[in-house]
Scaffold this motif. Structure first.
Motif, mmCIF file in Angstrom:
data_model
loop_
_atom_site.group_PDB
_atom_site.id
_atom_site.type_symbol
_atom_site.label_atom_id
_atom_site.label_comp_id
_atom_site.label_asym_id
_atom_site.label_seq_id
_atom_site.Cartn_x
_atom_site.Cartn_y
_atom_site.Cartn_z
ATOM 1 N N HIS A 130 0.709 -1.320 -0.117
ATOM 2 C CA HIS A 130 -0.140 -0.092 0.087
ATOM 3 C C HIS A 130 1.140 1.154 -0.019
ATOM 4 N N ILE A 131 1.931 1.264 0.690
ATOM 5 C CA ILE A 131 2.720 2.413 0.866
ATOM 6 C C ILE A 131 3.528 2.706 -0.313
ATOM 7 N N GLU A 132 4.119 1.761 -1.037
ATOM 8 C CA GLU A 132 4.802 1.908 -2.138
ATOM 9 C C GLU A 132 3.944 2.276 -3.336
ATOM 10 N N GLY A 133 2.827 1.439 -3.398
ATOM 11 C CA GLY A 133 1.796 1.795 -4.491
ATOM 12 C C GLY A 133 1.291 3.135 -4.218
ATOM 13 N N ARG A 134 0.886 3.663 -3.125
ATOM 14 C CA ARG A 134 0.449 4.983 -3.114
ATOM 15 C C ARG A 134 1.402 6.053 -3.557
ATOM 16 N N LYS A 135 2.748 5.677 -3.248
ATOM 17 C CA LYS A 135 3.857 6.856 -3.744
ATOM 18 C C LYS A 135 4.000 6.847 -5.297
ATOM 19 N N ILE A 136 4.010 5.551 -5.703
ATOM 20 C CA ILE A 136 4.119 5.577 -7.088
ATOM 21 C C ILE A 136 2.772 5.987 -7.926
ATOM 22 N N LEU A 137 1.674 6.055 -7.559
ATOM 23 C CA LEU A 137 0.581 6.476 -7.907
ATOM 24 C C LEU A 137 0.533 8.226 -7.908
#
Length: 296
Positions: free
Chosen positions: A149-156
């Motif tokens: 979730h944390i990595e994905g949100r940053k990438i998004l």
């Protein structure tokens, strides 16, 4: 500096009073804020409407009291002249563009993210030419990424500003769609999607809601739409089993109340199957939704 227990209690009382005053002010401001009068503009995805070609589908939609049509994004750039010509002779307007891009914005593979961004830009350009509400997208379906979730949100959030700027210049928007847990592990409620758009901090970063997914994930349709507030610019309509509204016990008045409270101005579009003869059931569903809106 030492503070006695009595002083702590006293300060706490002052703090509580200040907070209460702040909440009261916010509530009063919200009550006094006048949203524009909400409208119900019913749309449908193109494939749901029977007909041999787009002009025939649009003619039926006019007859059945529709306001808009939603088309797919795949190959849209090649359909612009066709769609423009058909819409020119119709009262029906183009609503949203449903996906059609390649890759995934939240893929753990940079090549897939780049592919997604570039293919989205092609669709956004066509969407702007057609006057569309925006491009519907899901950051990643189940199985499309290994990011947490944390990595994905940053990438998004690293990619959204560029895409939103491109969308705005094209004259359209990015519409982030929450899905249910069986389809995506990330962004399942409208409030989550709105928080992402808030952090993207761009006027073209927007949200769409889907009554089918909301039935699974949201405790309140009305609360979900209110939580999305100014960010929501498209809605999908479907029953509990993803059929036409009115073909099961799904009720839409609670959600419509929420849309009325935020002064919703955009389209509500069929994304569903149909039990029975479409020529009979589709206009019946439109009538049902108009009645639900009046009750809300």
């Amino acid at each position: 500096m030492e503070v006695s227990r009595r002083e702590v209690i006293k300060l706490g009382a002052f703090g509580a009073a200040a907070i209460s005053a702040g909440i009261a002010t916010d509530v009063a401001e919200a009550a006094n804020k006048k949203e524009p009068r909400a409208v119900l503009k019913i749309s449908s995805q193109e494939g749901i409407i029977p007909g041999k070609d787009l002009p025939e589908k649009l003619a039926k939609m006019e007859k059945w009291d529709f306001d808009g049509i939603e088309v797919g994004g795949r190959g849209l750039e090649n359909r612009v002249p066709e769609i423009q010509a058909a819409l020119k002779n119709s009262k029906i307007k183009l609503s949203a563009i449903c996906a059609g891009f390649q890759g995934a914005l939240m893929s753990d593979q940079e090549s897939e993210r780049k592919k997604c961004v570039e293919s989205m830009k092609v669709i956004l350009t066509a969407a702007g030419e057609l006057g569309s509400t925006g491009l519907i997208f899901v950051p990643a379906f189940n199985g499309q990424t290994k990011l947490n979730h944390i990595e994905g949100r940053k990438i998004l959030l690293d990619q959204l500003p560029e895409l939103c700027e491109f969308a705005q210049k094209a004259g359209t928007r990015m519409l982030l769609e929450p899905l249910n847990r069986h389809e995506t592990w990330y962004v399942r409620q409208l409030a989550d999607a709105a928080a992402i758009c808030r952090d993207a901090n761009h006027p073209a970063a927007c949200v769409m809601g889907d009554f089918y997914h909301m039935y699974i994930e949201e405790p309140s349709d009305m609360g979900a739409f209110i939580s999305a507030g100014k960010y929501i610019h498209h809605v999908h309509l479907a029953s509990i089993k993803r059929n036409l509204p009115g073909q099961d016990e799904r009720n839409y008045t609670d959600g419509f109340k929420g849309l009325k409270m935020i002064g919703y101005q955009d389209f509500c579009s069929f994304e569903c199957g149909c039990i029975g003869d479409r020529e009979v059931e589709i206009p019946k569903s439109v009538k049902f939704l108009r009645e639900q809106w009046k009750k809300a």
